[in-house]
Design a protein around this motif. Structure first.
Motif, mmCIF file in Angstrom:
data_model
loop_
_atom_site.group_PDB
_atom_site.id
_atom_site.type_symbol
_atom_site.label_atom_id
_atom_site.label_comp_id
_atom_site.label_asym_id
_atom_site.label_seq_id
_atom_site.Cartn_x
_atom_site.Cartn_y
_atom_site.Cartn_z
ATOM 1 N N TYR A 129 49.998 52.035 4.419
ATOM 2 C CA TYR A 129 48.699 52.523 3.965
ATOM 3 C C TYR A 129 47.863 52.819 5.200
ATOM 4 C CZ TYR A 129 48.258 47.542 4.717
ATOM 5 O OH TYR A 129 48.362 46.301 5.271
ATOM 6 N N ASN A 130 46.894 53.711 5.067
ATOM 7 C CA ASN A 130 46.086 54.115 6.222
ATOM 8 C C ASN A 130 45.414 52.910 6.856
ATOM 9 O OD1 ASN A 130 46.725 56.388 4.797
ATOM 10 N ND2 ASN A 130 44.807 57.431 5.249
ATOM 11 N N SER A 131 45.432 52.850 8.170
ATOM 12 C CA SER A 131 44.824 51.713 8.846
ATOM 13 C C SER A 131 44.420 52.063 10.270
ATOM 14 C CB SER A 131 45.809 50.543 8.879
ATOM 15 O OG SER A 131 45.253 49.459 9.594
ATOM 16 N N MET A 170 51.644 65.490 8.799
ATOM 17 C CA MET A 170 52.157 65.805 7.467
ATOM 18 C C MET A 170 53.625 66.201 7.478
ATOM 19 S SD MET A 170 49.600 65.260 5.495
ATOM 20 C CE MET A 170 48.199 64.431 6.208
ATOM 21 N N LEU A 214 41.959 67.251 10.684
ATOM 22 C CA LEU A 214 43.332 67.442 11.167
ATOM 23 C C LEU A 214 44.348 67.054 10.093
ATOM 24 C CD1 LEU A 214 43.018 65.970 14.783
ATOM 25 C CD2 LEU A 214 42.833 68.346 14.060
ATOM 26 N N PRO A 215 45.566 67.573 10.207
ATOM 27 C CA PRO A 215 46.638 67.180 9.272
ATOM 28 C C PRO A 215 47.248 65.846 9.684
ATOM 29 C CG PRO A 215 47.428 68.868 10.763
ATOM 30 C CD PRO A 215 45.993 68.653 11.115
ATOM 31 N N ILE A 216 46.382 64.839 9.805
ATOM 32 C CA ILE A 216 46.802 63.565 10.375
ATOM 33 C C ILE A 216 46.184 62.407 9.583
ATOM 34 C CG2 ILE A 216 46.373 62.041 12.376
ATOM 35 C CD1 ILE A 216 46.736 64.530 14.136
ATOM 36 N N GLU A 217 46.982 61.360 9.388
ATOM 37 C CA GLU A 217 46.454 60.078 8.901
ATOM 38 C C GLU A 217 46.775 59.016 9.945
ATOM 39 O OE1 GLU A 217 48.133 59.089 5.131
ATOM 40 O OE2 GLU A 217 47.118 60.717 4.077
ATOM 41 N N SER A 218 45.913 58.024 10.079
ATOM 42 C CA SER A 218 46.165 56.935 11.026
ATOM 43 C C SER A 218 46.815 55.768 10.293
ATOM 44 C CB SER A 218 44.849 56.484 11.664
ATOM 45 O OG SER A 218 44.333 57.537 12.450
ATOM 46 N N LEU A 268 56.758 74.191 8.869
ATOM 47 C CA LEU A 268 56.786 72.765 9.151
ATOM 48 C C LEU A 268 58.060 72.376 9.893
ATOM 49 C CD1 LEU A 268 54.660 73.080 6.845
ATOM 50 C CD2 LEU A 268 55.244 70.779 6.173
ATOM 51 N N ALA A 274 54.488 66.341 2.651
ATOM 52 C CA ALA A 274 53.161 65.959 3.150
ATOM 53 C C ALA A 274 52.805 64.544 2.708
ATOM 54 C CB ALA A 274 52.120 66.959 2.671
ATOM 55 N N GLN A 275 53.626 63.569 3.064
ATOM 56 C CA GLN A 275 53.409 62.171 2.698
ATOM 57 C C GLN A 275 53.571 61.354 3.983
ATOM 58 O OE1 GLN A 275 52.513 61.493 -0.347
ATOM 59 N NE2 GLN A 275 52.602 59.283 -0.438
ATOM 60 N N PRO A 276 52.504 61.306 4.794
ATOM 61 C CA PRO A 276 52.648 60.781 6.163
ATOM 62 C C PRO A 276 53.176 59.353 6.229
ATOM 63 C CG PRO A 276 50.527 61.846 5.891
ATOM 64 C CD PRO A 276 51.142 61.765 4.523
#
Lengths: 418, 88
Positions: free
Chosen positions: A301-303, A344, A252-256, A405, A413-415
């Protein structure tokens, strides 16, 4: 289900409050349902409620790995607003606001919806121009917005530090219809309404995999409480969307990311509504119990850790002190973290997955709470009719590849910057 | 607070560093539009060890590749990036 009313209150008061019914049924899983919703947060329960109420789909299960409302529905800062600028967002969030305005009558449940106003402060000419533009866009879309000068802000919130040397307050944008709601009550209200219409709410039931037919179509879910067959499966697990999607091989276009929130000790009423700092990231309101409920940026940061780090605690508190030094002596009662699906472009996804029988409700970044009613409404519409609701046509999964978008903040695209 | 062992400066608090992106989100210049869309917008986003690009902004300013656990924040590797001498 007994309706709550002054008469039911009187009857139960006179009988010592021993006769209240349970608010919703804690169900055990059946073998099969027409629709299984994965995720018993506000969005999942609202989806089940509107599926049953608006579309007559009664064979519905909501499966939740923990307890309902134990994820982000119970961790947010309870703000509701519809101050969005872009086409694609404006109609959706305004529909959500309209649903909030009728929610308690519809659910027959006190969700403590309080339209106490949302004030976004501005600290420079450029920011005032941006708010004027945003407010105009909102009014063109039928949403309420007022541009306030410094004196206008002073009338609403005289306690702010107007002459702060670095970020003097020059004005603000005000949405009077914005405000707050009681997040747990929203979950319980939707659970009660859904359960009353035959929806099974199944807790401590984590999805561990998907059942697929010979043609690849999703035919059910494997859970820690057994296999459940389903005609259609809707996934509303923001924070963990990538992990659930990975079970069917989707990326997916997703970061946690983790977002922290804070509450102070209870104080006498000091804040009239929701106030946000324009030169940093800080937003605050006061709960009816008296605590100052506030938050700021994600940790960066991703977590997947549902707890945050100290530098952001310091940053958020500095933001608060910059606009309202009076809170400096209030003691912090608690802080906590919730895992957000950061997309994103900063906007959500309500769409069919590229796997038959699977539907996605994901990517709420840190704006999911205010969207709860419309998210449920539109996701139920999508699952029941296979067509997107008219206010959610832009929340497509493929919009990133096609370039459509919806980037309110213009970060690309810098979540971690949305 | 995370402690990041910069190969040039030694162990430093993570506030000295800027998080850039995960290594799977670095776009090579010679790529097809389909691959570019996938690399720009889709993420593996694991709950587990993840390779990430960080920069020691308030230190030696070097780009670094971290291997970090997204659930526990355990860091198992911090190496210069691009790897010295390989051009990769």
């Amino acid at each position: 289900m007994t309706r709550f009313s002054v008469f039911s209150l009187a009857k139960n008061a006179l009988s010592g409050h021993r006769l209240w019914e349970r608010t919703w049924r804690d169900a055990a899983p059946r073998d099969a349902y027409d629709v299984v919703i994965v995720g018993g947060g506000g969005h999942g329960l609202a989806t089940a409620y509107y599926l049953a109420k608006e579309h007559g789909v009664r064979s519905v299960a909501v499966v939740e790995k923990g307890w309902i409302g134990g994820g982000n529905a119970g961790r947010n800062t309870t703000i509701i607003r519809s101050n969005y600028e872009l086409e694609g967002n404006a109609a959706f969030y305004e529909w959500s606001m309209k649903l909030w305005e009728g929610l308690e009558q519809d659910l027959n449940y006190n969700a403590m919806v309080s339209q106490r106003g949302v004030l976004n402060l501005c600290h420079s000419d450029a920011q005032r121009d941006a708010y004027a533009r945003r407010g105009n866009a909102m009014r063109m879309n039928g949403v309420d917005a007022e541009l306030l000068d410094k004196e206008g802000v002073r009338r609403l919130a005289p306690f702010l530090d107007f002459d702060q040397a670095r970020f003097p307050i020059q004005g603000g944008m005000y949405q009077p219809r914005g405000g707050t709601a009681r997040h747990d009550a929203v979950v319980w209200g939707y659970a009660r309404g859904a359960s009353d219409r035959g929806v099974d709410i199944i807790q401590n039931c984590e999805v561990t995999g998907f059942l697929r037919g010979a043609d690849g179509r999703i035919t059910g879910v494997e859970t820690t409480r057994g296999v459940i067959a389903a005609g259609r499966v809707g996934v509303a697990v923001a924070g963990n969307s990538s992990r659930v999607a990975a079970m069917v091989g989707l990326r997916l276009p997703i970061e946690s990311h983790v977002l922290q929130a804070f509450v102070s000790e209870a104080l006498k009423p000091v804040l009239p509504g929701v106030i946000t700092f324009g030169a940093g990231h800080f937003y605050v309101s006061q709960s009816d119990k008296g605590g100052l409920v506030f938050g700021g940026d994600i940790d960066g940061y991703n977590s997947y850790a549902s707890r945050g780090n100290l530098p952001v605690v310091e940053d958020v508190c500095e933001g608060g002190m910059a606009i309202m030094p009076m809170i400096g002596r209030a003691r912090l009662l608690r802080s906590w973290g919730g895992i957000c699906d950061m997309t994103m472009d900063g906007s959500p996804i309500i769409d069919r997955a590229p796997v038959d029988g699977l539907y996605l409700n994901a990517g709420w970044c840190y704006g999911g709470f205010k969207a709860t009613p419309a998210s449920g409404w539109c996701f139920a519409h999508l699952i029941a009719t296979d067509q997107p609701h008219e206010t959610a046509t832009r929340y497509r999964l493929d919009r990133f590849a096609t370039g459509h978008l919806i980037d309110e903040k213009g970060q690309g695209a810098q979540p971690n910057l949305h | 607070m995370m402690l990041i062992a910069c190969p040039h400066c030694g162990p430093r608090a993570h506030v000295e560093f800027a998080y850039e992106r995960t290594m799977d989100a670095i776009l090579p210049l010679d790529t097809t539009p389909e691959d570019a869309a996938r690399i720009l917008y889709q993420r593996e986003n694991p709950r587990g060890f993840s390779d990430e690009l960080w920069r020691h902004t308030h230190g030696c300013r070097a780009w670094l590749r971290l291997t970090r656990h997204t659930g526990t924040h355990e860091i198992t590797a911090v190496v210069p990036w691009p790897a010295v001498g390989t051009g990769a």
